[in-house]
Design an enzyme around this catalytic site. Structure first.
Site, mmCIF file in Angstrom:
data_model
loop_
_atom_site.group_PDB
_atom_site.id
_atom_site.type_symbol
_atom_site.label_atom_id
_atom_site.label_comp_id
_atom_site.label_asym_id
_atom_site.label_seq_id
_atom_site.Cartn_x
_atom_site.Cartn_y
_atom_site.Cartn_z
ATOM 1 N N GLY A 33 0.790 -1.298 -0.053
ATOM 2 C CA GLY A 33 -0.050 0.017 0.045
ATOM 3 C C GLY A 33 0.900 1.123 0.007
ATOM 4 O O GLY A 33 1.880 1.160 0.161
ATOM 5 N N HIS A 34 0.285 2.281 -0.044
ATOM 6 C CA HIS A 34 0.826 3.666 -0.126
ATOM 7 C C HIS A 34 1.654 4.028 1.105
ATOM 8 O O HIS A 34 1.083 3.746 2.096
ATOM 9 C CB HIS A 34 -0.217 4.624 -0.467
ATOM 10 N N ASN A 35 2.612 4.752 0.938
ATOM 11 C CA ASN A 35 3.480 5.338 2.083
ATOM 12 C C ASN A 35 4.439 4.390 2.573
ATOM 13 O O ASN A 35 4.914 4.452 3.728
ATOM 14 C CB ASN A 35 2.701 6.048 3.047
#
Length: 335
Positions: free
Chosen positions: A244-246
């Site tokens: 997922g993001h980050n």
């Protein structure tokens, strides 16, 4: 400011009054100030719009240098005196609307000339490859058939990109392998609640894949919401993995198939994940830790430990509990 290789400025600077009229909200002060971008509270500058959506970030609000903050009423007294304020019951959703006003992702409106995109004639582009404007590909790299590389993407030397891969919003190092169907740089999953239903939060970050990384077939690595998603050197990712993001993944990490990593997870160097392991958001996994197959991680894992089960716990504790439960079940069955 989002990377201009991947995002364009959609509108020029707006006054806080004008911004509030477009996104909804009441201007409390600083309506004549001009802003031109969005950013998180911790890194926002004088021309940026930030937001407060949770009491956990009141300290960041007090220390922010943002030119304007969108916030709920309960937090007004904690905002710096010099900051323009827009009061909103849906602060995150209003900030998402502001992000969409100021920043738009580059689109694949035209193909780049391969001669300009490639370092030299050792780069191989198989049939059907599409290159966006501003793409650069290092020598010795091979791009498989029907792969699409979005505007601004940078790919290093001696990489092997298989067929039907899509890459966007990404900076890729040397000797990287992406197997068939991998999706790099799609928008991360982010939504804010509003009175009209969930609102997509624009994803303004990038994916950075360092040297020697392998990404398996049909795996997905989302770009960051604002900061970058980073995959460290020599990490090996199996098929059908979701990151997922980050997320920040360390060096020499091994991820078996069907591993799922939620947003904003930090993984240290030399960590190993068994198949179908899952990790909740904002979790930290220490250097050298091991996550057993099928484990569901809902708490931070200290360095060097092995965790298993759902919810995941240190291995010995998880095994003791499983044995105790099996004995209890067997005893009831006999009775």
């Amino acid at each position: 400011m989002p990377d201009p290789r991947f995002f364009q400025q959609a509108v020029d600077a707006l006054s806080v009054d004008d911004l509030a009229a477009r996104i909804g909200g009441e201007v409390l002060r600083g309506g004549d100030r001009y802003v031109s971008a969005v950013a998180p509270l911790a890194v926002a500058g004088a021309a940026d719009v930030a937001f407060l959506g949770d009491k956990r970030f009141l300290v960041s609000l007090a220390e922010t240098r943002a030119g304007c903050v969108i916030l709920p009423e309960f937090s007004i007294e904690r905002a710096p005196a010099e900051t323009a304020l827009i009061v909103s019951r849906e602060a995150q959703a209003a900030w998402a609307h502001a992000a969409g006003l100021f920043h738009r992702p580059m689109t694949l409106d035209g193909a780049a000339d391969p001669a300009l995109a490639t370092e030299d004639d050792t780069v191989v582009l198989e049939p059907g490859v599409v290159l966006g404007k501003g793409v650069r590909i290092g020598r010795g790299t091979r791009i498989g058939a029907n792969t699409v590389i979005g505007p601004g993407v940078q790919i290093g030397r001696d990489c092997q990109i298989a067929s039907n891969v899509s890459i966007g919003f990404a900076l890729i190092g040397d000797r990287v392998r992406l197997y068939g169907g991998a999706r790099i740089g799609e928008a991360g999953f982010g939504a804010a609640g509003s009175s009209t239903g969930p609102v997509d939060i624009p994803q303004l970050g990038r994916v950075i894949i360092q040297d020697g990384v392998t990404v398996g077939a049909n795996s997905c690595i989302d770009r960051g919401a604002y900061d970058d998603t980073v995959i460290g050197e020599n990490t090996k990712i199996d098929n059908l993995v979701m990151i997922g993001h980050n997320c920040v993944i360390g060096r020499n990490v091994l991820m078996a198939a069907h591993t799922g990593i939620s947003g904003s997870v930090t993984v240290g160097d030399n960590v190993m994940f068994g198949g179908r392991a899952g990790v909740g958001d904002h979790i930290s996994i220490g250097t050298g830790a091991r996550v057993a197959a099928g484990a569901g991680v809902l708490a931070d894992i200290p360095p060097g430990e092995t965790w298993s089960g759902y919810p995941a716990k240190p291995l010995r504790q998880s095994l003791r509990e499983a044995i105790w439960l099996a004995k209890q079940a067997a005893g009831k069955a006999r009775s």
